[in-house]
Write a protein that holds these residues in place. Structure first.
Motif, PDB file in Angstrom:
ATOM      1  N   SER A   1       0.832  -1.195   0.000  1.00  0.00           N
ATOM      2  CA  SER A   1       0.000   0.000   0.000  1.00  0.00           C
ATOM      3  C   SER A   1       0.867   1.244   0.000  1.00  0.00           C
ATOM      4  O   SER A   1       1.870   1.308   0.717  1.00  0.00           O
ATOM      5  N   PRO A   2       0.484   2.262  -0.766  1.00  0.00           N
ATOM      6  CA  PRO A   2       1.230   3.530  -0.729  1.00  0.00           C
ATOM      7  C   PRO A   2       1.088   4.246   0.609  1.00  0.00           C
ATOM      8  O   PRO A   2       1.824   5.187   0.886  1.00  0.00           O
ATOM      9  N   LEU A   3       0.152   3.792   1.435  1.00  0.00           N
ATOM     10  CA  LEU A   3      -0.051   4.446   2.733  1.00  0.00           C
ATOM     11  C   LEU A   3       0.915   3.923   3.798  1.00  0.00           C
ATOM     12  O   LEU A   3       0.908   4.393   4.934  1.00  0.00           O
ATOM     13  N   SER A   4       1.738   2.961   3.417  1.00  0.00           N
ATOM     14  CA  SER A   4       2.696   2.397   4.380  1.00  0.00           C
ATOM     15  C   SER A   4       3.862   3.341   4.606  1.00  0.00           C
ATOM     16  O   SER A   4       4.280   4.058   3.699  1.00  0.00           O
ATOM     17  N   THR A   5       4.400   3.294   5.834  1.00  0.00           N
ATOM     18  CA  THR A   5       5.602   4.059   6.141  1.00  0.00           C
ATOM     19  C   THR A   5       6.828   3.290   5.653  1.00  0.00           C
ATOM     20  O   THR A   5       6.798   2.064   5.514  1.00  0.00           O
ATOM     21  N   LYS A   6       7.897   4.036   5.382  1.00  0.00           N
ATOM     22  CA  LYS A   6       9.153   3.395   4.941  1.00  0.00           C
ATOM     23  C   LYS A   6       9.993   2.978   6.155  1.00  0.00           C
ATOM     24  O   LYS A   6      11.045   2.373   6.008  1.00  0.00           O
ATOM     25  N   GLU A   7       9.542   3.342   7.348  1.00  0.00           N
ATOM     26  CA  GLU A   7      10.328   3.017   8.538  1.00  0.00           C
ATOM     27  C   GLU A   7      10.418   1.499   8.731  1.00  0.00           C
ATOM     28  O   GLU A   7       9.546   0.763   8.288  1.00  0.00           O
ATOM     29  N   THR A   8      11.471   1.084   9.404  1.00  0.00           N
ATOM     30  CA  THR A   8      11.699  -0.347   9.604  1.00  0.00           C
ATOM     31  C   THR A   8      10.734  -0.902  10.642  1.00  0.00           C
ATOM     32  O   THR A   8      10.674  -0.389  11.763  1.00  0.00           O
ATOM     33  N   PRO A   9       9.999  -1.936  10.291  1.00  0.00           N
ATOM     34  CA  PRO A   9       9.058  -2.503  11.269  1.00  0.00           C
ATOM     35  C   PRO A   9       9.774  -3.179  12.437  1.00  0.00           C
ATOM     36  O   PRO A   9      10.897  -3.652  12.290  1.00  0.00           O
ATOM     37  N   ASN A  10       9.098  -3.218  13.570  1.00  0.00           N
ATOM     38  CA  ASN A  10       9.600  -4.014  14.695  1.00  0.00           C
ATOM     39  C   ASN A  10       9.504  -5.486  14.325  1.00  0.00           C
ATOM     40  O   ASN A  10       8.761  -5.872  13.421  1.00  0.00           O
ATOM     41  N   THR A  11      10.249  -6.296  15.079  1.00  0.00           N
ATOM     42  CA  THR A  11      10.267  -7.722  14.756  1.00  0.00           C
ATOM     43  C   THR A  11       8.924  -8.385  15.103  1.00  0.00           C
ATOM     44  O   THR A  11       8.172  -7.888  15.937  1.00  0.00           O
ATOM     45  N   TRP A  12       8.677  -9.498  14.455  1.00  0.00           N
ATOM     46  CA  TRP A  12       7.484 -10.313  14.758  1.00  0.00           C
ATOM     47  C   TRP A  12       7.469 -10.628  16.246  1.00  0.00           C
ATOM     48  O   TRP A  12       6.445 -10.527  16.917  1.00  0.00           O
TER      49      TRP A  12
END
Lengths: 323, 227
Positions: free
Chosen positions: A65-76
């Motif tokens: 989605s274009p609405l997603s941030t480019k920041e790194t997600p936290n781990t599962w």
């Protein structure tokens, strides 16, 4: 049961899904289908595209989605072992993940649609998902307790579902309710909150493209402790506004009273928009720690950084009063 | 080995090391990165709870000594109280460094300006947030007790005055429980447990105090009758 709107998935996508599954997995799924007694389980899983094996459970078919941030997600691991889910265990921590096994979302999962809308009735999760394209929505998540994460949710716009419910002109707010089942939710045996958990959104907030009904995480089916099988995600509000394990969606004329508002009206307002200028009475909201950092040094942004998209909904409102 | 020597060379060192175990585990967890997603919360609540636990353990010494008639128990009291102060100090330092100093963006520590900003920042929180006000009160009480815990200080103050001052431990314990109570959001089970523990330890003392008061006139009357 709701009347389904015309499918908005291009047929190419449906073909895509078949290509996605290789033969071996198809056979495994077919065998599973033959063996499984509960047809509902299979129907839901098929709709979720959950035939693919995944590292932690069941894979979903999603698009970005274009609405997603480019920041790194936290781990599962962090997202699934550090939760605030009072129904399992009160308090943020690993309690909910330890007790997650006690809650197995019913198959089929039924949501009751009530109030000011044309399509009042009960609807199964598989029917809610029918015709929807699941998207990866990587959002910043700001907890009212001054910590934050980046979470790769899977879901689809809540607005799509609301449109299908055909709310009347009287529907000014949407009220959500979590499953009440103390046998599955040990936390509900404690008089900590006024069960069941209730949350609400103003109609325009609920219809906002950023607001989603979440069904997954990291491209997989949502684990119990993160609010399975159906939850809301409202990224410009504090995390507790996202209600988990939804069994009731009610369209109402009057502003609902949310559970935390009822518990401590001086600490939690109806809007609960992320706002660095409005302190929680017991701590500052000016900064946050981006987990797993131990330092409270990241400046908190108004509307959690989603101001460009959402601020216009609150023009002219005193955000200090309507906290 | 006499029992005196056993306390001095075996029991006290053993208790000392045991009291350091929670601290060691927290440090190890922090360095190894295995405190989960929110290590700050772990070390903050961990050190806070151990402060309360050591306060409770310290307050158990006198009732234990009276009930068991084992006077050796009192030899552990100062050390246990100092451990309460130790954990409380670490708890406070975590707040100062991870919350206040980090909030200022870690300015150079040697500067006078940093000291002023930090003091204003800490003072502001103590003033604004009641749960921090009581928490800080508890720490100040413990600081006063720790500072006067040496044999020299006892001599300097005199036994009576020293004893009176050290009743602040009750204020520290009650303020500690209130701090915990006011810091939780909705689930009061933890704070309630400590409230009951501290309450029970105080009830012991109230009963003894009331008995001692009642027995003074009785003793006087007996003495008068005998003469």
């Amino acid at each position: 049961m709701l009347i389904k709107p015309p499918a908005d998935i291009p047929s190419s996508e449906i073909t895509d899904k078949k290509v996605y599954l290789n033969r071996r997995q198809f056979i495994r799924t077919a065998a599973g289908t033959a063996l499984a007694a509960g047809a509902g389980v299979i129907a839901t899983e098929k709709l979720l595209g959950a035939q693919q094996p995944a590292p932690h459970g069941r894979k979903l078919v999603t698009k970005s989605s274009p609405l997603s941030t480019k920041e790194t997600p936290n781990t599962w691991e962090h997202i699934t072992t550090y939760n605030n889910f009072y129904e399992l265990e009160p308090g943020a921590g690993n309690g909910p993940s330890r007790l997650a096994k006690s809650f197995k979302p019913a198959e089929p999962w039924t949501v009751s649609v009530e109030g000011e809308c044309a399509k009042v009735g009960k609807i199964n999760l598989e029917d809610i998902l029918k015709g929807e394209t699941l998207e990866d929505r990587i959002y910043r998540h700001r907890c009212v307790e001054a910590w934050s994460m980046v979470i790769p949710w899977v879901g689809f716009p809540l607005g799509n579902f609301i449109n299908r419910c055909q709310p009347t002109s009287k529907a000014k707010f949407v009220e959500f309710t979590t499953l009440l089942d103390p046998r599955q939710f040990p936390g509900q045996r404690l008089p900590v909150l006024d069960w069941p958990y209730v949350e609400g959104l103003r109609m325009d907030e609920a219809m906002h493209p950023l607001t989603i009904l979440g069904v997954g995480l990291y491209g997989e089916v949502l684990p119990s402790q993160d609010g399975a099988p159906l939850r809301t995600v409202v990224p410009w509000k504090y995390g507790f506004k996202g209600i988990k394990s939804i069994v009731k969606i009610r369209f109402v004329e009057k502003q609902p009273v949310s559970t935390w508002q009822k518990t401590a009206p001086n600490e939690y307002g109806f809007y609960s928009n992320v706002n660095p200028k409005v302190d929680h009475p017991r701590w500052t909201q000016a900064r946050e720690r981006r987990l797993p950092s131990i330092f409270q040094n990241r400046p908190t942004e108004l509307f959690n950084g989603y101001g460009d998209q959402v601020a216009s909904m609150y023009t002219g409102m005193d955000l200090k009063k309507n906290f | 080995m006499t029992s005196n020597q056993a306390i001095r060379w075996v029991l006290k060192p053993a208790v000392f090391l045991a009291a350091l175990v929670p601290f060691g585990l927290l440090v190890r967890g922090l360095l190894a990165g295995n405190l989960g997603a929110d290590p700050l919360k772990e070390i903050t609540t961990g050190t806070g709870l151990w402060t309360l636990r050591f306060l409770c353990i310290t307050l158990t010494v006198t009732p234990l000594r009276r009930l068991s008639k084992w006077n050796g128990a009192v030899r552990f009291r100062r050390m246990l109280g100092l451990f309460a102060f130790f954990y409380g100090t670490v708890h406070l330092l975590i707040f100062i460094v991870a919350d206040r100093l980090a909030g200022l963006g870690f300015p150079p520590l040697a500067a006078w300006q940093t000291f002023r900003d930090l003091a204003a920042s800490i003072g502001g929180e103590i003033y604004k947030r009641p749960y921090i006000t009581v928490g800080f009160t508890a720490w100040v009480c413990m600081l006063a007790l720790a500072a006067t815990s040496t044999a020299g200080m006892i001599r300097w103050l005199g036994g009576k005055r020293w004893q009176r001052l050290h009743r602040l431990v009750y204020v520290a314990a009650i303020a500690g429980v209130v701090h915990y109570w006011w810091s939780v959001k909705a689930d009061l089970r933890g704070p309630q447990t400590y409230a009951v523990a501290v309450g029970a330890l105080l009830v012991f003392r109230i009963v003894w105090w009331a008995r001692a008061r009642a027995s003074v006139p009785a003793r006087r009357a007996r003495r008068a009758a005998a003469s």
